[in-house]
Design a protein around this motif. Structure first.
Motif, PDB file in Angstrom:
ATOM      1  N   ASP A  91       0.817  -1.217   0.000  1.00 28.20           N
ATOM      2  CA  ASP A  91       0.000   0.000   0.000  1.00 28.20           C
ATOM      3  C   ASP A  91       0.853   1.269   0.000  1.00 28.20           C
ATOM      4  N   ARG A  92       1.922   1.288   0.790  1.00 26.29           N
ATOM      5  CA  ARG A  92       2.768   2.483   0.891  1.00 26.29           C
ATOM      6  C   ARG A  92       3.451   2.798  -0.439  1.00 26.29           C
ATOM      7  N   TRP A  94       2.612   1.683  -3.454  1.00 27.91           N
ATOM      8  CA  TRP A  94       1.569   1.963  -4.448  1.00 27.91           C
ATOM      9  C   TRP A  94       1.110   3.414  -4.336  1.00 27.91           C
ATOM     10  N   ALA A  95       0.784   3.841  -3.140  1.00 25.93           N
ATOM     11  CA  ALA A  95       0.295   5.213  -2.936  1.00 25.93           C
ATOM     12  C   ALA A  95       1.342   6.233  -3.365  1.00 25.93           C
ATOM     13  N   ALA A  99       0.766   8.881  -6.665  1.00 26.55           N
ATOM     14  CA  ALA A  99       0.529  10.263  -6.212  1.00 26.55           C
ATOM     15  C   ALA A  99       1.042  11.267  -7.249  1.00 26.55           C
ATOM     16  N   GLU A 104      -3.148   4.297 -11.642  1.00 26.85           N
ATOM     17  CA  GLU A 104      -3.375   2.865 -11.470  1.00 26.85           C
ATOM     18  C   GLU A 104      -3.621   2.263 -12.844  1.00 26.85           C
ATOM     19  N   LYS A 149      -4.652  -2.709  -7.552  1.00 26.41           N
ATOM     20  CA  LYS A 149      -3.625  -2.950  -6.530  1.00 26.41           C
ATOM     21  C   LYS A 149      -3.939  -4.310  -5.913  1.00 26.41           C
TER      22      LYS A 149
END
Length: 162
Positions: A91-92, A94-95, A99, A104, A149
């Motif tokens: 998650d970290r 990917w975000a 950003a 995505e 994701k």
């Protein structure tokens, strides 16, 4: 490169090589900038003393970011797989990548703000796809195909028949 690795991936940027290298070094564990090279003369994409290349590593892999100018965008034909250990790391990263103008895509793929394609792949996904039970591997693959994701819990549930 300072400690010439014998091979490095060269990524083309339009004046933002240093920004990209700093971002990657801050985003990925075990990553760092190893050298910044300035142009000794004016060149088509810049002036003397502008940053020409930035050498960096991501998890031990050598890269060179080149300020080559406009006209050569990145494409999905080349991408970089980052293997993650858990959902929090997935998650970290990917975000961070999506950003500020990233995007995505599908099935663990995304693009960063410069258009570089990444696959954020939890190790649990590769384990599930290699399951010796063909039905479990197929269920995991089907689950992945519906994701953007990767959701590790959903992959594990599918793998286990749930």
């Amino acid at each position: 490169m300072s400690a010439a690795p014998g091979i490095a991936a060269c990524l083309w940027y339009d004046g933002r090589a240093a920004d990209a290298a700093r971002f990657y070094a801050a985003t990925f564990p075990d990553s760092r900038i190893t050298a910044v090279r300035r142009s000794p003369v004016d060149y088509p994409a810049g002036k003397a003393d502008d940053v020409l290349t930035v050498e960096f590593t991501i998890r031990g892999m050598a890269f060179v970011a080149l300020n080559g100018g406009p006209g050569h965008p990145h494409s999905d034909a080349a991408s970089f797989q980052i293997f993650t250990e858990d959902q929090a790391e997935t998650d970290r990263i990917w975000a961070a990548l999506i950003a500020d103008g990233g995007a995505e895509v599908a099935c663990s793929w995304c693009r960063d703000r410069w258009g570089v394609s990444w696959q954020i792949v939890p190790r649990q996904l590769t384990d599930a796809l290699a399951d010796p039970d063909p039905a479990a591997a197929a269920r995991a693959m089907q689950a992945m195909m519906g994701m953007v994701k990767i959701d590790i819990a959903a992959i594990e549930a599918a793998r286990n028949g749930g």
